[in-house]
Design a protein around this motif. Structure first.
Motif, PDB file in Angstrom:
ATOM      1  N   ALA A   1     -89.930   0.514 -90.162  1.00  0.00           N
ATOM      2  CA  ALA A   1     -88.596  -0.090 -90.242  1.00  0.00           C
ATOM      3  C   ALA A   1     -88.061  -0.073 -91.673  1.00  0.00           C
ATOM      4  O   ALA A   1     -86.899   0.252 -91.925  1.00  0.00           O
ATOM      5  CB  ALA A   1     -88.642  -1.516 -89.702  1.00  0.00           C
TER       6      ALA A   1
ATOM      7  N   THR B   1     -84.701   1.994 -93.042  1.00  0.00           N
ATOM      8  CA  THR B   1     -83.579   1.299 -93.670  1.00  0.00           C
ATOM      9  C   THR B   1     -83.318   1.842 -95.067  1.00  0.00           C
ATOM     10  O   THR B   1     -82.157   2.051 -95.456  1.00  0.00           O
ATOM     11  CB  THR B   1     -83.852  -0.214 -93.728  1.00  0.00           C
ATOM     12  OG1 THR B   1     -84.062  -0.696 -92.401  1.00  0.00           O
ATOM     13  CG2 THR B   1     -82.675  -0.953 -94.338  1.00  0.00           C
TER      14      THR B   1
ATOM     15  N   HIS C   1     -78.588  -4.212 -86.365  1.00  0.00           N
ATOM     16  CA  HIS C   1     -78.767  -5.625 -86.011  1.00  0.00           C
ATOM     17  C   HIS C   1     -79.431  -6.430 -87.120  1.00  0.00           C
ATOM     18  O   HIS C   1     -79.133  -7.608 -87.295  1.00  0.00           O
ATOM     19  CB  HIS C   1     -79.604  -5.741 -84.740  1.00  0.00           C
ATOM     20  CG  HIS C   1     -79.820  -7.145 -84.292  1.00  0.00           C
ATOM     21  ND1 HIS C   1     -78.850  -7.868 -83.608  1.00  0.00           N
ATOM     22  CD2 HIS C   1     -80.891  -7.990 -84.432  1.00  0.00           C
ATOM     23  CE1 HIS C   1     -79.312  -9.081 -83.346  1.00  0.00           C
ATOM     24  NE2 HIS C   1     -80.537  -9.176 -83.831  1.00  0.00           N
ATOM     25  N   GLY C   2     -80.339  -5.816 -87.876  1.00  0.00           N
ATOM     26  CA  GLY C   2     -81.106  -6.539 -88.881  1.00  0.00           C
ATOM     27  C   GLY C   2     -80.306  -6.877 -90.125  1.00  0.00           C
ATOM     28  O   GLY C   2     -79.232  -6.318 -90.384  1.00  0.00           O
ATOM     29  N   ASP C   3     -80.861  -7.788 -90.931  1.00  0.00           N
ATOM     30  CA  ASP C   3     -80.171  -8.269 -92.124  1.00  0.00           C
ATOM     31  C   ASP C   3     -79.797  -7.145 -93.081  1.00  0.00           C
ATOM     32  O   ASP C   3     -78.655  -7.075 -93.563  1.00  0.00           O
ATOM     33  CB  ASP C   3     -81.053  -9.273 -92.875  1.00  0.00           C
ATOM     34  CG  ASP C   3     -81.079 -10.643 -92.227  1.00  0.00           C
ATOM     35  OD1 ASP C   3     -80.374 -10.848 -91.215  1.00  0.00           O
ATOM     36  OD2 ASP C   3     -81.807 -11.523 -92.732  1.00  0.00           O
TER      37      ASP C   3
ATOM     38  N   PRO D   1     -82.068  -5.781 -80.881  1.00  0.00           N
ATOM     39  CA  PRO D   1     -83.190  -5.366 -81.728  1.00  0.00           C
ATOM     40  C   PRO D   1     -84.342  -4.816 -80.900  1.00  0.00           C
ATOM     41  O   PRO D   1     -84.434  -5.058 -79.694  1.00  0.00           O
ATOM     42  CB  PRO D   1     -83.599  -6.673 -82.417  1.00  0.00           C
ATOM     43  CG  PRO D   1     -83.210  -7.733 -81.435  1.00  0.00           C
ATOM     44  CD  PRO D   1     -81.945  -7.242 -80.786  1.00  0.00           C
TER      45      PRO D   1
ATOM     46  N   ARG E   1     -75.177 -13.173 -86.390  1.00  0.00           N
ATOM     47  CA  ARG E   1     -75.105 -11.843 -87.013  1.00  0.00           C
ATOM     48  C   ARG E   1     -73.702 -11.594 -87.586  1.00  0.00           C
ATOM     49  O   ARG E   1     -73.550 -11.029 -88.659  1.00  0.00           O
ATOM     50  CB  ARG E   1     -75.442 -10.765 -85.988  1.00  0.00           C
ATOM     51  CG  ARG E   1     -76.831 -10.807 -85.380  1.00  0.00           C
ATOM     52  CD  ARG E   1     -77.898 -10.362 -86.385  1.00  0.00           C
ATOM     53  NE  ARG E   1     -78.185 -11.380 -87.359  1.00  0.00           N
ATOM     54  CZ  ARG E   1     -78.710 -11.171 -88.566  1.00  0.00           C
ATOM     55  NH1 ARG E   1     -78.971  -9.937 -88.955  1.00  0.00           N
ATOM     56  NH2 ARG E   1     -78.965 -12.158 -89.388  1.00  0.00           N
TER      57      ARG E   1
END
Length: 279
Positions: free
Chosen positions: A112, A116, A142-144, A163, A182
């Motif tokens: 992951a 990113t 979806h992630g920060d 996610p 989110r």
């Protein structure tokens, strides 16, 4: 005004079949026709160019290019070429990719953090290489870290609301409260940008029915741990009559700020009936 997009899947598709589907999408009122980036499908750039050739009004997007599949300098050249041949109708969507088997087939690491970082580098390099020639950029996730990147750099932030869930071995939808959080994260990360990003949501499925509860229960596979009440509330699936779904989209615009809704290929015809209620 809410915009509407559809992700069309080109798998073993002839030129005539693809052209007909793109024309149909435009006739149904979709503002954006998007192509995905998966190894089992036809390549995104040729299919996007043909979509532009056979339509007149719709923007042509990528939903979304897998950042790991594309070298920055080569992608920059392809984006400039494609946008020029489309007369400026390209909407460039980028993401981290999520199908492990595709990374393995391409000989790429799947972690992951690695995915990113690859997306972050690609966005930075495209901004440097394209300067004022970059088309509108959408970043989906979806992630920060991905949503923060999108909030700072993209014209459009796309919320997948799904996610990866190890217990299911696939992605699964989150509930409405989590998705609201989110959105709040993106607004905070965008800070004092002179132009706030447009907010997009990806809908996984549409069921036309007079029984909304039965309709969402038929979609439980997308969110195995959500209750029927929670499924009725999420903005990532639609169930009901066209008028009911249109009203849901109006409510979601007020609640989340979504002014751009994208649906999947399988929902194109049914969701087209919803669009009629929103024009």
């Amino acid at each position: 005004m809410t915009r509407f997009g559809v992700v069309l899947i080109a798998e073993d598709c002839s030129r005539n079949e693809w052209a007909a589907r793109c024309r149909r999408a435009e006739a149904l009122g979709y503002d954006v026709i998007a192509v995905p980036d998966h190894l089992n499908l036809l390549a995104p750039f040729p299919t996007a160019l043909l979509a532009a050739e056979v339509t007149e009004r719709a923007l042509i997007g990528t939903y979304v290019l897998n950042a790991a599949f594309h070298r920055p300098a080569l992608l920059a050249r392809d984006v400039v070429t494609l946008n020029r041949l489309m007369d400026g109708r390209l909407e460039l969507g980028l993401g981290t990719g999520y199908v492990r088997a595709e990374f393995e087939a391409a000989g790429l690491p799947f972690g992951a953090g690695t995915r990113t970082r690859t997306l972050e580098r690609l966005v930075a390099e495209l901004d440097r290489l394209l300067e004022h020639k970059r088309p509108p950029l959408m970043i989906g996730g979806h992630g920060d870290r991905v949503l923060s990147l999108a909030a700072r750099n993209a014209e459009i932030v796309s919320f997948t609301g799904a996610p990866f869930r190890p217990e299911y071995g696939r992605t699964a939808l989150v509930d409405a409260g989590t998705l609201l959080a989110r959105v709040a994260h993106v607004r905070a990360a965008a800070g004092a940008r002179s132009s706030q990003p447009e907010l997009n949501v990806l809908s996984k499925a549409t069921v036309l029915t007079r029984d909304r509860r039965a309709g969402v229960r038929s979609l439980r596979r997308y969110a195995p741990d959500l209750t029927t009440e929670q499924l009725l509330e999420v903005p990532t699936i639609f169930a009901g009559t066209p008028a009911q779904i249109a009203e849901q989209i109006r409510r979601d615009r007020e609640r989340y700020g979504f002014t751009y809704v994208t649906v999947m290929d399988s929902a194109m015809e049914d969701f087209g009936k919803v669009i009629e209620h929103l024009r």
